[in-house]
Design a protein around this motif. Structure first.
Motif, PDB file in Angstrom:
ATOM      1  N   ALA A 141      41.399  39.975  39.464  1.00  0.00           N
ATOM      2  CA  ALA A 141      41.223  41.137  40.303  1.00  0.00           C
ATOM      3  C   ALA A 141      42.280  40.899  41.223  1.00  0.00           C
ATOM      4  O   ALA A 141      43.109  42.044  41.488  1.00  0.00           O
ATOM      5  CB  ALA A 141      39.789  41.137  41.101  1.00  0.00           C
ATOM      6  N   PRO A 142      42.641  39.859  42.185  1.00  0.00           N
ATOM      7  CA  PRO A 142      43.925  39.897  43.018  1.00  0.00           C
ATOM      8  C   PRO A 142      45.118  40.224  42.137  1.00  0.00           C
ATOM      9  O   PRO A 142      45.969  40.767  42.854  1.00  0.00           O
ATOM     10  CB  PRO A 142      43.469  38.569  43.561  1.00  0.00           C
ATOM     11  CG  PRO A 142      42.119  37.890  43.324  1.00  0.00           C
ATOM     12  CD  PRO A 142      41.823  38.588  42.077  1.00  0.00           C
ATOM     13  N   LEU A 143      45.225  39.460  40.946  1.00  0.00           N
ATOM     14  CA  LEU A 143      46.533  39.710  40.238  1.00  0.00           C
ATOM     15  C   LEU A 143      46.672  41.317  39.931  1.00  0.00           C
ATOM     16  O   LEU A 143      47.709  41.884  40.214  1.00  0.00           O
ATOM     17  CB  LEU A 143      46.450  38.798  38.801  1.00  0.00           C
ATOM     18  CG  LEU A 143      47.615  38.876  38.111  1.00  0.00           C
ATOM     19  CD1 LEU A 143      48.916  38.507  38.961  1.00  0.00           C
ATOM     20  CD2 LEU A 143      47.515  38.107  36.826  1.00  0.00           C
ATOM     21  N   ASN A 148      44.301  26.506  39.965  1.00  0.00           N
ATOM     22  CA  ASN A 148      45.508  27.360  40.514  1.00  0.00           C
ATOM     23  C   ASN A 148      45.630  28.682  39.592  1.00  0.00           C
ATOM     24  O   ASN A 148      46.777  29.568  39.996  1.00  0.00           O
ATOM     25  CB  ASN A 148      46.743  26.326  40.180  1.00  0.00           C
ATOM     26  CG  ASN A 148      46.946  25.515  41.209  1.00  0.00           C
ATOM     27  OD1 ASN A 148      46.546  25.738  42.299  1.00  0.00           O
ATOM     28  ND2 ASN A 148      47.578  24.442  40.993  1.00  0.00           N
ATOM     29  N   ARG A 149      45.041  29.094  38.858  1.00  0.00           N
ATOM     30  CA  ARG A 149      45.049  30.160  38.047  1.00  0.00           C
ATOM     31  C   ARG A 149      44.635  31.340  38.906  1.00  0.00           C
ATOM     32  O   ARG A 149      43.563  31.447  39.411  1.00  0.00           O
ATOM     33  CB  ARG A 149      44.066  30.334  36.635  1.00  0.00           C
ATOM     34  CG  ARG A 149      44.296  31.326  35.987  1.00  0.00           C
ATOM     35  CD  ARG A 149      43.462  31.246  34.358  1.00  0.00           C
ATOM     36  NE  ARG A 149      43.553  32.299  33.758  1.00  0.00           N
ATOM     37  CZ  ARG A 149      42.596  32.996  33.239  1.00  0.00           C
ATOM     38  NH1 ARG A 149      41.414  32.749  33.463  1.00  0.00           N
ATOM     39  NH2 ARG A 149      42.526  34.117  32.801  1.00  0.00           N
ATOM     40  N   ILE A 150      45.400  32.482  38.849  1.00  0.00           N
ATOM     41  CA  ILE A 150      45.093  33.630  39.741  1.00  0.00           C
ATOM     42  C   ILE A 150      44.259  34.366  39.225  1.00  0.00           C
ATOM     43  O   ILE A 150      44.262  34.673  37.879  1.00  0.00           O
ATOM     44  CB  ILE A 150      46.487  34.450  39.892  1.00  0.00           C
ATOM     45  CG1 ILE A 150      47.602  33.624  40.431  1.00  0.00           C
ATOM     46  CG2 ILE A 150      46.306  35.716  40.802  1.00  0.00           C
ATOM     47  CD1 ILE A 150      49.205  34.466  40.255  1.00  0.00           C
ATOM     48  N   TRP A 166      46.817  31.179  45.822  1.00  0.00           N
ATOM     49  CA  TRP A 166      47.565  32.368  46.787  1.00  0.00           C
ATOM     50  C   TRP A 166      49.166  32.246  46.730  1.00  0.00           C
ATOM     51  O   TRP A 166      49.770  33.183  46.541  1.00  0.00           O
ATOM     52  CB  TRP A 166      47.300  32.192  48.146  1.00  0.00           C
ATOM     53  CG  TRP A 166      47.825  32.919  49.081  1.00  0.00           C
ATOM     54  CD1 TRP A 166      48.571  32.772  50.202  1.00  0.00           C
ATOM     55  CD2 TRP A 166      47.394  34.222  49.358  1.00  0.00           C
ATOM     56  NE1 TRP A 166      49.053  33.865  50.793  1.00  0.00           N
ATOM     57  CE2 TRP A 166      48.204  34.763  50.143  1.00  0.00           C
ATOM     58  CE3 TRP A 166      46.553  35.162  48.684  1.00  0.00           C
ATOM     59  CZ2 TRP A 166      48.007  36.362  50.665  1.00  0.00           C
ATOM     60  CZ3 TRP A 166      46.075  36.395  49.019  1.00  0.00           C
ATOM     61  CH2 TRP A 166      47.205  36.991  50.106  1.00  0.00           C
ATOM     62  N   MET A 167      49.700  31.046  46.686  1.00  0.00           N
ATOM     63  CA  MET A 167      51.167  30.942  46.662  1.00  0.00           C
ATOM     64  C   MET A 167      51.706  31.426  45.383  1.00  0.00           C
ATOM     65  O   MET A 167      52.867  32.134  45.340  1.00  0.00           O
ATOM     66  CB  MET A 167      51.841  29.797  47.093  1.00  0.00           C
ATOM     67  CG  MET A 167      51.614  29.390  48.714  1.00  0.00           C
ATOM     68  SD  MET A 167      52.264  30.641  49.483  1.00  0.00           S
ATOM     69  CE  MET A 167      53.952  30.698  49.145  1.00  0.00           C
ATOM     70  N   ARG A 168      51.134  31.136  44.345  1.00  0.00           N
ATOM     71  CA  ARG A 168      51.607  31.653  43.127  1.00  0.00           C
ATOM     72  C   ARG A 168      51.622  33.214  43.138  1.00  0.00           C
ATOM     73  O   ARG A 168      52.682  33.840  42.631  1.00  0.00           O
ATOM     74  CB  ARG A 168      50.809  31.246  42.040  1.00  0.00           C
ATOM     75  CG  ARG A 168      51.121  29.841  41.651  1.00  0.00           C
ATOM     76  CD  ARG A 168      50.056  29.287  40.350  1.00  0.00           C
ATOM     77  NE  ARG A 168      50.692  29.775  39.336  1.00  0.00           N
ATOM     78  CZ  ARG A 168      50.102  30.503  38.278  1.00  0.00           C
ATOM     79  NH1 ARG A 168      48.790  30.337  38.049  1.00  0.00           N
ATOM     80  NH2 ARG A 168      50.606  30.644  37.172  1.00  0.00           N
ATOM     81  N   LEU A 169      50.684  33.800  43.596  1.00  0.00           N
ATOM     82  CA  LEU A 169      50.687  35.225  43.510  1.00  0.00           C
ATOM     83  C   LEU A 169      51.590  35.869  44.389  1.00  0.00           C
ATOM     84  O   LEU A 169      52.374  36.674  44.227  1.00  0.00           O
ATOM     85  CB  LEU A 169      49.012  35.766  43.928  1.00  0.00           C
ATOM     86  CG  LEU A 169      48.927  37.247  44.188  1.00  0.00           C
ATOM     87  CD1 LEU A 169      49.221  37.922  42.959  1.00  0.00           C
ATOM     88  CD2 LEU A 169      47.429  37.442  44.838  1.00  0.00           C
ATOM     89  N   ARG A 170      51.664  35.119  45.821  1.00  0.00           N
ATOM     90  CA  ARG A 170      52.622  35.753  46.746  1.00  0.00           C
ATOM     91  C   ARG A 170      54.013  35.431  46.327  1.00  0.00           C
ATOM     92  O   ARG A 170      54.831  36.504  46.528  1.00  0.00           O
ATOM     93  CB  ARG A 170      52.246  35.017  48.137  1.00  0.00           C
ATOM     94  CG  ARG A 170      51.172  35.408  48.665  1.00  0.00           C
ATOM     95  CD  ARG A 170      50.883  37.036  48.835  1.00  0.00           C
ATOM     96  NE  ARG A 170      51.753  37.357  49.757  1.00  0.00           N
ATOM     97  CZ  ARG A 170      52.507  38.333  49.698  1.00  0.00           C
ATOM     98  NH1 ARG A 170      52.267  39.227  48.527  1.00  0.00           N
ATOM     99  NH2 ARG A 170      53.477  38.769  50.474  1.00  0.00           N
ATOM    100  N   VAL A 171      54.514  34.489  45.611  1.00  0.00           N
ATOM    101  CA  VAL A 171      55.777  34.372  44.991  1.00  0.00           C
ATOM    102  C   VAL A 171      56.104  35.393  43.891  1.00  0.00           C
ATOM    103  O   VAL A 171      57.151  36.289  44.304  1.00  0.00           O
ATOM    104  CB  VAL A 171      56.106  32.938  44.613  1.00  0.00           C
ATOM    105  CG1 VAL A 171      57.344  32.881  43.834  1.00  0.00           C
ATOM    106  CG2 VAL A 171      56.185  31.855  45.613  1.00  0.00           C
TER     107      VAL A 171
END
Length: 142
Positions: free
Chosen positions: A7-9, A2-4, A122-127
């Motif tokens: 690069a995307p972060l 679940n770790r983002i 994904w949802m962690r990043l999006r939130v």
């Protein structure tokens, strides 16, 4: 996992810079630079990001088939269509429409995640990103 990933972060957070800059200039806490800043700058960038996210969701829809793919493709175009048609005729309505668009996008992200079409993080990043975007857009209403 679940770790983002880094690069995307990092890229997601970098994508917040125009929202934050626009909010700060709209509030008068920073001066505009080379005509950039203020509410119209922020709203224009918001429309770009809603359209970009339609493309991201379209990419997720390619990972499935049949009725779910059809639903995914149909849902994926909604943020871009929202940004195009729901422009508003006042600052208040435009900012409100964009806030609504980003809340709706978050619901679409959740649905695509529920369908197991997104990475686990994904949802962690999006939130995180959506919360900051919505706060920046809400600052235009002050």
């Amino acid at each position: 996992m679940n770790r983002i990933p880094y690069a995307p972060l990092a890229l997601g957070l970098a994508g917040l810079i125009p929202f934050i800059f626009g909010a700060l200039t709209s509030l008068g806490w920073l001066p505009s630079v080379w005509g950039m800043g203020g509410p119209m700058f922020t709203l224009a960038y918001g429309s770009v990001i809603l359209s970009f996210m339609s493309g991201v969701l379209w990419g997720f829809a390619t990972k499935t088939a049949g009725a779910r793919a059809a639903a995914g493709y149909a849902l994926s175009v909604l943020p871009a269509l929202w940004a195009f048609f729901m422009r508003g005729d006042t600052l208040f309505s435009a900012a409100t429409y964009q806030i609504t668009g980003f809340l709706g996008l978050l619901l679409l992200d959740f649905q695509f995640s529920k369908w197991d079409l997104t990475p686990t993080w994904w949802m962690r990043l999006r939130v995180i990103l959506s919360t900051i975007v919505i706060v920046c857009l809400a600052s235009l209403l002050l």
